[in-house]
Design a protein around this motif. Sequence first.
Motif, mmCIF file in Angstrom:
data_model
loop_
_atom_site.group_PDB
_atom_site.id
_atom_site.type_symbol
_atom_site.label_atom_id
_atom_site.label_comp_id
_atom_site.label_asym_id
_atom_site.label_seq_id
_atom_site.Cartn_x
_atom_site.Cartn_y
_atom_site.Cartn_z
ATOM 1 N N GLU A 35 0.846 -1.195 0.000
ATOM 2 C CA GLU A 35 0.000 0.000 0.000
ATOM 3 C C GLU A 35 0.880 1.243 0.000
ATOM 4 O O GLU A 35 1.976 1.269 0.567
ATOM 5 N N THR A 188 5.801 -1.495 0.130
ATOM 6 C CA THR A 188 4.936 -0.754 1.041
ATOM 7 C C THR A 188 5.588 0.602 1.237
ATOM 8 O O THR A 188 6.738 0.689 1.674
ATOM 9 N N ASP A 204 -2.690 5.630 -2.060
ATOM 10 C CA ASP A 204 -3.903 4.829 -1.918
ATOM 11 C C ASP A 204 -4.745 5.351 -0.756
ATOM 12 O O ASP A 204 -5.968 5.233 -0.759
ATOM 13 N N ARG A 205 -4.059 5.899 0.246
ATOM 14 C CA ARG A 205 -4.742 6.384 1.454
ATOM 15 C C ARG A 205 -3.945 7.546 2.027
ATOM 16 O O ARG A 205 -2.711 7.537 2.023
ATOM 17 N N THR A 221 -9.438 7.256 2.082
ATOM 18 C CA THR A 221 -9.064 6.322 1.018
ATOM 19 C C THR A 221 -9.266 7.008 -0.325
ATOM 20 O O THR A 221 -10.297 7.644 -0.569
#
Length: 247
Positions: A35, A188, A204-205, A221
Amino acid sequence: MGKAIAIEHVTKRFNDEDERALALKDVTLHIAANEFVSIVGRSGCGKTTLLNMIAGFLQPSSGQVLIGGEPAGSPGPDRGMVFQHAALFPWLTAIQNIEFGPRNQGVPRKQRRAQAQDLIELVRLGGFERKYPRELSGGMQQRVAIARALANDPDILLMDEPFGALDELTRSEMQLELLRIWEARKKTVIFVTHSIMEALYLSDRVVVFSPHPGRLRAEITVTLPRPRQRSSHEFMALYEEIHRAIF
């Protein structure tokens, strides 16, 4: 590739006697493997403190930081870090800077040189291998710094305002480059920035921290498809949501 990160009820005090030295208070945050998460907030909200705890440079006063289900412990090759200033060794060439980590890990010269050359191509610096940092632009120096952080093939890339010192055009170019590299070498990524626009474009967030002491205030998000249009209605609506959460 990539590892999940779990920050569980983390508090960090730098001085037990002074309430103002409470940098983070009861922060819980889970980040999935591969992520891309950005952390935004006003100065003094503990963004860099949290990054340094994930890196292993600092330990929590209470709570725990888990990487792949194990305590973060001390710094290791599974985590690569990129700072606001490239912090390259001025006496080493670009490719020697990239080779520095693998050399310290005992990787044979031929193997580490081949890996470094692959990274030179990945960050689009072919032809600049033998240039010293003083001979490179700010954007080129940060490309070398990113390649150096990737040289040990870390699962996690920690980035502390890596484009903050660059001019606007170079910064936009480096954002595109980072996304391209992230797509090619899934990691990540935890990215600290003061720029809401940058966080929204990349992530992504987006996680918003409040200051004094640092607390997790909001998580947004971002499902907009990449590449993102910064002027779109959806993008600007998310910008306003994050701006309200910060201020």
